[in-house]
Each structure stands twice: as structure tokens, then as C-alpha cells.
Motif scaffolding. Structure first.
Motif, PDB file in Angstrom:
ATOM      1  N   ASP A 206       0.854  -1.190   0.000  1.00  8.44           N
ATOM      2  CA  ASP A 206       0.000   0.000   0.000  1.00  8.44           C
ATOM      3  C   ASP A 206       0.885   1.232   0.000  1.00  8.44           C
ATOM      4  O   ASP A 206       1.121   1.852   1.043  1.00  8.44           O
ATOM      5  CB  ASP A 206      -0.923  -0.019   1.219  1.00  8.44           C
ATOM      6  CG  ASP A 206      -2.011   1.050   1.140  1.00  8.44           C
ATOM      7  OD1 ASP A 206      -1.942   1.903   0.238  1.00  8.44           O
ATOM      8  OD2 ASP A 206      -2.926   1.031   1.987  1.00  8.44           O
ATOM      9  N   VAL A 207       1.378   1.617  -1.166  1.00 11.86           N
ATOM     10  CA  VAL A 207       2.341   2.723  -1.240  1.00 11.86           C
ATOM     11  C   VAL A 207       1.713   4.048  -0.839  1.00 11.86           C
ATOM     12  O   VAL A 207       2.390   4.929  -0.294  1.00 11.86           O
ATOM     13  CB  VAL A 207       2.943   2.802  -2.666  1.00 11.86           C
ATOM     14  CG1 VAL A 207       1.905   3.233  -3.684  1.00 11.86           C
ATOM     15  CG2 VAL A 207       4.135   3.749  -2.691  1.00 11.86           C
ATOM     16  N   GLN A 208       0.406   4.221  -1.059  1.00  6.88           N
ATOM     17  CA  GLN A 208      -0.250   5.467  -0.647  1.00  6.88           C
ATOM     18  C   GLN A 208      -0.235   5.601   0.868  1.00  6.88           C
ATOM     19  O   GLN A 208      -0.061   6.703   1.397  1.00  6.88           O
ATOM     20  CB  GLN A 208      -1.693   5.501  -1.175  1.00  6.88           C
ATOM     21  CG  GLN A 208      -1.801   5.617  -2.689  1.00  6.88           C
ATOM     22  CD  GLN A 208      -1.185   6.910  -3.210  1.00  6.88           C
ATOM     23  OE1 GLN A 208      -1.321   7.971  -2.605  1.00  6.88           O
ATOM     24  NE2 GLN A 208      -0.505   6.820  -4.341  1.00  6.88           N
ATOM     25  N   ARG A 209      -0.423   4.492   1.564  1.00  7.69           N
ATOM     26  CA  ARG A 209      -0.350   4.531   3.020  1.00  7.69           C
ATOM     27  C   ARG A 209       1.073   4.874   3.470  1.00  7.69           C
ATOM     28  O   ARG A 209       1.274   5.616   4.436  1.00  7.69           O
ATOM     29  CB  ARG A 209      -0.785   3.177   3.579  1.00  7.69           C
ATOM     30  CG  ARG A 209      -0.855   3.101   5.091  1.00  7.69           C
ATOM     31  CD  ARG A 209      -1.925   4.014   5.661  1.00  7.69           C
ATOM     32  NE  ARG A 209      -3.232   3.703   5.139  1.00  7.69           N
ATOM     33  CZ  ARG A 209      -4.053   2.813   5.682  1.00  7.69           C
ATOM     34  NH1 ARG A 209      -3.679   2.141   6.743  1.00  7.69           N
ATOM     35  NH2 ARG A 209      -5.243   2.627   5.159  1.00  7.69           N
ATOM     36  N   CYS A 210       2.062   4.342   2.763  1.00 10.52           N
ATOM     37  CA  CYS A 210       3.453   4.656   3.091  1.00 10.52           C
ATOM     38  C   CYS A 210       3.741   6.143   2.890  1.00 10.52           C
ATOM     39  O   CYS A 210       4.420   6.766   3.719  1.00 10.52           O
ATOM     40  CB  CYS A 210       4.390   3.805   2.225  1.00 10.52           C
ATOM     41  SG  CYS A 210       6.137   4.161   2.491  1.00 10.52           S
ATOM     42  N   LEU A 211       3.240   6.722   1.800  1.00  7.34           N
ATOM     43  CA  LEU A 211       3.426   8.155   1.566  1.00  7.34           C
ATOM     44  C   LEU A 211       2.802   8.976   2.689  1.00  7.34           C
ATOM     45  O   LEU A 211       3.369   9.979   3.139  1.00  7.34           O
ATOM     46  CB  LEU A 211       2.806   8.543   0.219  1.00  7.34           C
ATOM     47  CG  LEU A 211       3.481   7.986  -1.032  1.00  7.34           C
ATOM     48  CD1 LEU A 211       2.664   8.328  -2.273  1.00  7.34           C
ATOM     49  CD2 LEU A 211       4.890   8.529  -1.178  1.00  7.34           C
TER      50      LEU A 211
END
Length: 515
Positions: A248-253
Motif C-alpha cells: 500500500d504505497v499510498q499509506r506509506c506516503l
């Protein structure tokens, strides 16, 4: 109220000529104060001031910041300023020293404060409170005199800031780059106060104080490596960030935004921390990959040992019990393949043969687990392989789980070994976690190797780094041999160019001589 009053005054000029209007607005500098102005259109008194303060009240509203009745800042304002304080407190000692104050000043106003200006700021705080300055630095209470940044009128971080644009093409994955890992390492060191290379529950709570919610639940402790006390280790900490980036790259951002990555690292946005890998099909065509994270989906019938296989990857045997509400369907850890450190992400797929989603099938390597002691366990693996993976390019490995128990005859037309031979798979790999010591991790290295080189038909699945096969692979991939090959190619190329130049000169000379 300001807008209504200004509109009322503008639309009723006759009232302005015959009466006096008292107009109050709030304005902010260090804190908010009340300004009362008296104006008259008839006498042209304080008209410009009226519009100045009306404009200022609209452009810089103080409602979200200050409660005039209680004469104190609102909780949302204090929460926002506290987050900024935590981000700016680079050494996490609870005090902003001159270096950290200048970091905050440059971030907000693009210029540092002169030494005398820094002293003036601290002197102002000293005059207003006794505990605002400690060890010649600002405490949180003293910092509340400063402005906030990066928030909207609701004192929430902008969505554009938390979720910067990041394009991810199909069949590509996301990973953290080197600079991001360095930043996360500094965050870990900042909060690991006892220097035990692990984060206690109190240290984890302190780390996430800049978040509006707790991002990690109790399942994280069963997803990554922990120490004997159950605290997340340094390796487990980085692994969890790697897992979040991959899934979940959006959560990482968003998480990096709360930690102030773009501010501290002076980047345009958190997107600078992410590496988008190239398409997997290109890796297959070129027969090499630069990826660092590989996904392995674990499939098998219920009770075959999938959960234990995930936990064994974290160095845990059957002695460690897991609460049902703390269970995780993922585990991630590092492995070494021919001297290269890689992350292997294991995902336990629920045994629903009638429906396997695209996510269940999308991976770099498949692990089919069956219980050698259960005569009906292998049938599920065989059917899944024949329906979903027989014609795919995804490499598969068959795991003979609970190999310490008696091997029962499987109720299937072929034995597991004959099935693997018929479908050109490696023989079933025996595995058990019913040991006193930590389970052996060779299988996980083999899975990573298959994920890295799906095109290769490995004659040997050993990755012990001791046998002839492993030694040869290490030599072929060594930096020394790579440099020698590069220099050799360079010499050959230069000699070839020189030879072609002499041939060209000779031909020209021959043509001139003949003419």
C-alpha cells in the motif's frame, strides 16, 4: 460575522454617515490578540483600518486556533503544533536547540535566524513562562508561541501533501530507495532511547505521537522479527516499512508525510522516497532484475502448516503461540542470495479453491504446502497447481510440511514425488518447525532464488554458500569479476577501434596510390 458586518456597512452608507460602528477582529502574530477599532464614514475615520482588519480576518482566520472566551488555543491547534515540534526535534530530547530552531525557521521562511535573533526569541519566551526555555532551548510550551505550517483551516495536513502524485504502471512494484531507508534509520535511532536495537511499546508510542492515529496494530509483532521480549527489532522495523511500501504505497506516503520526510530531507514530496520498479515482463526478457522485494504466496489446505511456515521465517518454532486476534497473514524478512540482501514477503492465501483472486495469483513464486501426515492434504495442492499454475511462468515449490511426523500415503493418483517429476518441479522439500532451536531458513533462501531467477532451471537448489555451485555463483556475481569483465570489454573495444582506424587509413592510402 466580519463578512456580514462589512457587507452591511457597504450596502448601507446612510447608516455610516449618521452613526458610529464598533468593529472587532482577531489577528495573529505570536499569539492572537483582540483589536477594537472605531470608524465613521461621515468623518472618514479609520475607514482604511476597517477594511485592512476585515481583509486580515478573512485571509487569516483565527477561529480554528484560538478560543477568545477561554483565552487559550484550541486542542486541534495544540495538537498540530505538537506534531511540528516533534518533527523539528531531531534528537528527540524534548528541547529545540539553536540548530533545530534554525531548521524550523528555514523550513517556514527559507532563511535562518541570526544568533541575536535566536536569543531574542528565547528571551521573549522566558518573560512569558518559567518552563518555556530549558538548557538554552525551547520546550514544547515555549514552542507554542511559534507559527504552524502545512495545515489547512481545519488544522489537518493537506491531502496534496500527504498523498503526492505517484504514477505506478501496471505489473510494476514499489520499494523504498536508499535515502528513504537512511531517513527511517535516523527515526529509529531517534526513538531507541535505550540503544537496544529494538523499540519497546513506549518507544513505539513515542514514535507515532506525530500521527493522528496508531498505524501499527498487534498483528505487526507477528509479521516482522522481534526480540525475546516481543519488541520490534531494527530489522523488523525496516521490514514493516518495506511491507507497507510494497502492499500500500499510498499509506506509506501518508506515514512519511506525518514523519516530515520531505521537510527534513529537503525533497519536493514523499514520492522522492519511492522507487517504482520496471515491468516484470522486461525482467523476464532480460533475465535479470534490480528489485529488492519479492512476493511468495503460500497455498495449502487447512491445517497444512501455512501459518507455522510464515512464523518460522521469523525464527519462531511451535513453542510460540499466537492469539487469534493478533494473527497476521503476512511475514517479511531478509534473505541473502549469492551475497545480495533481498526481502522475501510471504502471504498466506486462504484455502478457498473455488475462488482465487488476482491478488492470490499475482506473485513472484508460489509455495504449495501439504501435511505429510494428512492423507487428503496433497490433493488440494495438486488441483490448485493444475488449474492455476501449470501453464504460468510463475515458479512453484512443493513443501512437505510436518516432516517430523509419519508420512501417510496421499489419496491422490500420483505420489507427491511422481507428481513433481511429471510436471518438472523440484522434489517436495521436507520442512518442520517442531524443533527446539529456531527453524532452518534454507528453504526461504531457495524461494527467493527462484523468485529472482524464474527463467533459470536450477540444477541445484542449494544456497548454502559452501558447495561448488554456490561458490561459482558468488564468483560470477562478485564485484571483482564484474570490474575485470568491464575492463576487458573496454580494452577489446579500444583495440577494435584502433584496428579499424588503421584499416581505414590503409584503404585510403591504397586508393590514393592506385589513382
Amino acid at each position: 460575522k466580519v463578512n456580514i458586518m462589512v457587507s452591511f456597512l457597504l450596502s448601507n452608507t446612510w447608516l455610516l454617515d449618521h452613526s458610529r460602528v464598533f468593529f472587532s477582529v482577531y489577528c495573529s502574530s505570536w499569539l492572537l490578540y483582540l483589536c477594537v477599532s472605531q470608524c465613521s464614514a461621515k468623518n472618514l475615520k479609520n475607514i482604511s483600518e476597517l477594511f485592512y482588519y476585515a481583509q486580515k480576518a478573512v485571509l487569516h482566520p483565527t477561529g480554528p486556533l484560538y478560543c477568545p472566551e477561554e483565552k487559550e488555543m484550541k486542542p486541534s491547534c495544540i495538537k498540530s503544533l505538537t506534531r511540528i515540534f516533534k518533527v523539528s526535534d531531531l534528537d528527540n530530547d524534548g528541547i529545540l536547540n539553536d540548530k533545530e530552531l534554525n531548521f524550523f525557521q528555514r523550513t517556514c521562511f527559507n532563511m535562518p535566524l541570526a544568533p541575536q535573533a535566536l536569543e531574542d526569541v528565547k528571551n521573549v519566551v522566558r518573560k512569558n513562562m518559567t518552563d518555556g526555555v530549558e538548557d538554552n532551548g525551547l520546550t514544547l510550551k515555549g514552542f507554542l508561541f511559534l507559527h504552524t505550517f502545512g495545515c489547512d483551516d481545519d488544522l489537518e495536513l493537506h491531502q496534496e501533501y500527504l498523498f503526492p502524485l505517484l504514477k505506478i504502471p501496471a505489473d510494476c512494484t514499489t520499494e523504498l530507495n536508499h535515502n528513504a531507508y537512511l531517513f527511517l534509520q535516523s527515526v529509529f535511532d531517534k526513538h531507541d532511547k535505550d540503544r537496544d536495537c529494538a523499540l519497546s511499546p513506549e518507544e513505539v508510542k513515542d514514535l507515532f505521537k506525530v500521527f493522528p492515529y496508531m498505524p501499527w496494530g498487534p498483528d505487526v509483532n507477528n509479521t516482522v522479527c522481534t526480540n525475546d521480549q516481543g519488541w520490534i527489532t531494527y530489522q523488523g522495523y525496516l521490514s514493516q516499512w518495506t511491507l507497507t511500501t510494497y502492499l500500500d504505497v499510498q499509506r506509506c506516503l501518508e506515514y512519511l508525510g506525518y514523519l516530515g520526510y520531505s521537510i527534513i530531507c529537503e525533497q519536493e514530496s514523499q514520492a522522492a522516497a519511492i522507487t517504482v520498479t520496471r515491468n516484470k515482463r522486461i525482467d523476464l526478457q532480460k533475465k535479470q532484475t534490480q528489485r529488492s522485494v519479492f512476493r511468495c504466496n503460500i497455498l495449502g489446505a487447512r491445517g497444512s502448516g501455512k501459518t507455522s511456515f510464515l512464523q518460522a521465517f521469523l525464527g519462531r518454532n511451535l513453542l510460540r503461540k499466537i492469539r487469534e486476534d493478533h494473527k497476521s497473514f503476512y511475514s517479511i524478512n531478509t534473505t541473502y542470495v549469492y551475497g545480495q540482501e533481498k526481502y522475501l514477503l510471504l502471504h498466506e492465501v486462504m484455502p478457498d479453491f473455488d475462488f482465487l483472486s488476482e491478488e492470490d495469483l499475482a506473485c513472484d513464486v508460489v509455495c504449495l504446502v501439504y501435511d505429510v501426515n494428512n492423507p487428503r492434504s496433497f490433493e488440494y495442492c495438486a488441483k490448485v497447481y493444475k488449474q492455476y499454475f501449470m501453464d504460468s511462468k510463475t515458479p512453484c515449490m512443493m513443501i512437505a510440511s510436518k516432516s517430523d511426523l509419519h508420512e501417510a500415503r496421499q489419496h491422490y493418483s500420483l505420489t507427491p514425488l511422481d507428481f513433481c517429476r511429471k510436471n518438472k518441479l523440484h522434489p517436495p522439500q521436507p520442512w518442520t518447525c517442531n524443533t527446539v532451536d529456531a527453524p532452518n531458513k534454507d528453504l526461504y533462501t531457495k524461494l527467493t532464488t527462484m523468485a529472482m531467477y524464474p527463467h533459470a532451471k536450477l540444477r541445484c537448489m542449494c544456497t548454502c554458500n559452501r558447495c561448488t555451485f554456490c561458490i561459482c555463483q558468488n564468483i560470477l556475481r562478485s564485484q571483482l569479476l564484474t570490474n575485470i569483465k568491464a575492463k576487458f570489454y573496454s580494452v577489446v573495444l579500444n583495440r577494435s577501434i584502433l584496428f579499424l582506424t588503421w584499416v581505414k587509413v590503409f584503404l585510403l592510402f591504397s586508393l590514393n596510390a592506385s589513382s
